[in-house]
Design an enzyme around this catalytic site. Structure first.
Site, PDB file in Angstrom:
ATOM      1  N   HIS A 159       0.816  -1.226   0.000  1.00  0.00           N
ATOM      2  CA  HIS A 159       0.000   0.000   0.000  1.00  0.00           C
ATOM      3  C   HIS A 159       0.844   1.268   0.000  1.00  0.00           C
ATOM      4  CE1 HIS A 159      -2.715  -3.136   1.624  1.00  0.00           C
ATOM      5  NE2 HIS A 159      -3.500  -2.599   0.717  1.00  0.00           N
ATOM      6  N   GLN A 160       2.116   1.132  -0.336  1.00  0.00           N
ATOM      7  CA  GLN A 160       3.029   2.254  -0.553  1.00  0.00           C
ATOM      8  C   GLN A 160       3.288   3.105   0.687  1.00  0.00           C
ATOM      9  OE1 GLN A 160       4.526   1.881  -3.471  1.00  0.00           O
ATOM     10  NE2 GLN A 160       3.054   0.249  -3.779  1.00  0.00           N
TER      11      GLN A 160
END
Length: 178
Positions: free
Chosen positions: A137-138
């Site tokens: 999810h960065q």
């Protein structure tokens, strides 16, 4: 002499006890993890050059050990990016790690490799401000494992208890002695 009924009863009881033991074993292993591995692990970090990160397996989880560069240490003293918990007040860590470096020594950083959002394994980054990034999810973490303000992860990376045995040997421990 044993009749057929008694023989079959004993066979069924034996299978029942064996099956119960097989079912109980995973629960016993979970409650007593020290049965399989030592509670502490020593890691030699002598060959770790500035900017390098080593991943070691300890108690079923991966742990980052990073030797920071001078530039990375300077960036931690005056953060260039907004952070959710810059003072690490809501994070899981030993008392000694509640400082801007989140470590015993400014040049060595040790943390679990799991993102605090959903537990994905983090990737290392050579950027002097962003040290670790979650591929799922960065979420981004700085060189001290502090989460950036816009990340999905709610808190900073978890820091295990450790101590230095010598200048280049670190002992990962389950908890702080005393």
């Amino acid at each position: 002499m044993m009749n057929k009924r008694q023989l079959l009863t004993r066979i069924v009881q034996g299978f029942g006890i064996t099956g119960a033991a097989f079912l109980a074993w995973p629960f016993l292993r979970f409650w007593l993890p020290a049965l399989e591995e030592d509670a502490s692990q020593e890691v030699d970090i002598g060959g770790l050059r500035p900017g390098e990160t080593r991943v070691v397996r300890w108690r079923g989880r991966n742990v980052f050990i990073r030797r920071r560069t001078r530039e990375a240490i300077a960036a931690l003293e005056t953060p260039l990016i907004p952070l959710k918990d810059p003072a690490s007040e809501q994070s899981t860590q030993p008392a000694f790690a509640q400082n801007p470096y989140r470590s015993l020594r400014p040049d060595i950083f040790i943390a679990y490799t799991n993102c605090t959002h959903l537990g994905c394994e983090l990737a290392t980054n050579d950027d002097r401000t962003i040290g670790f990034q979650c591929p799922c999810h960065q979420s981004e973490f700085d060189q001290a494992g502090r989460v950036t303000d816009t990340a999905a992860a709610p808190v900073n990376l978890e820091v295990p208890f450790y101590r230095f045995i010598s200048g280049n040997v670190v002992r990962l421990d389950v908890r702080e002695p005393g």
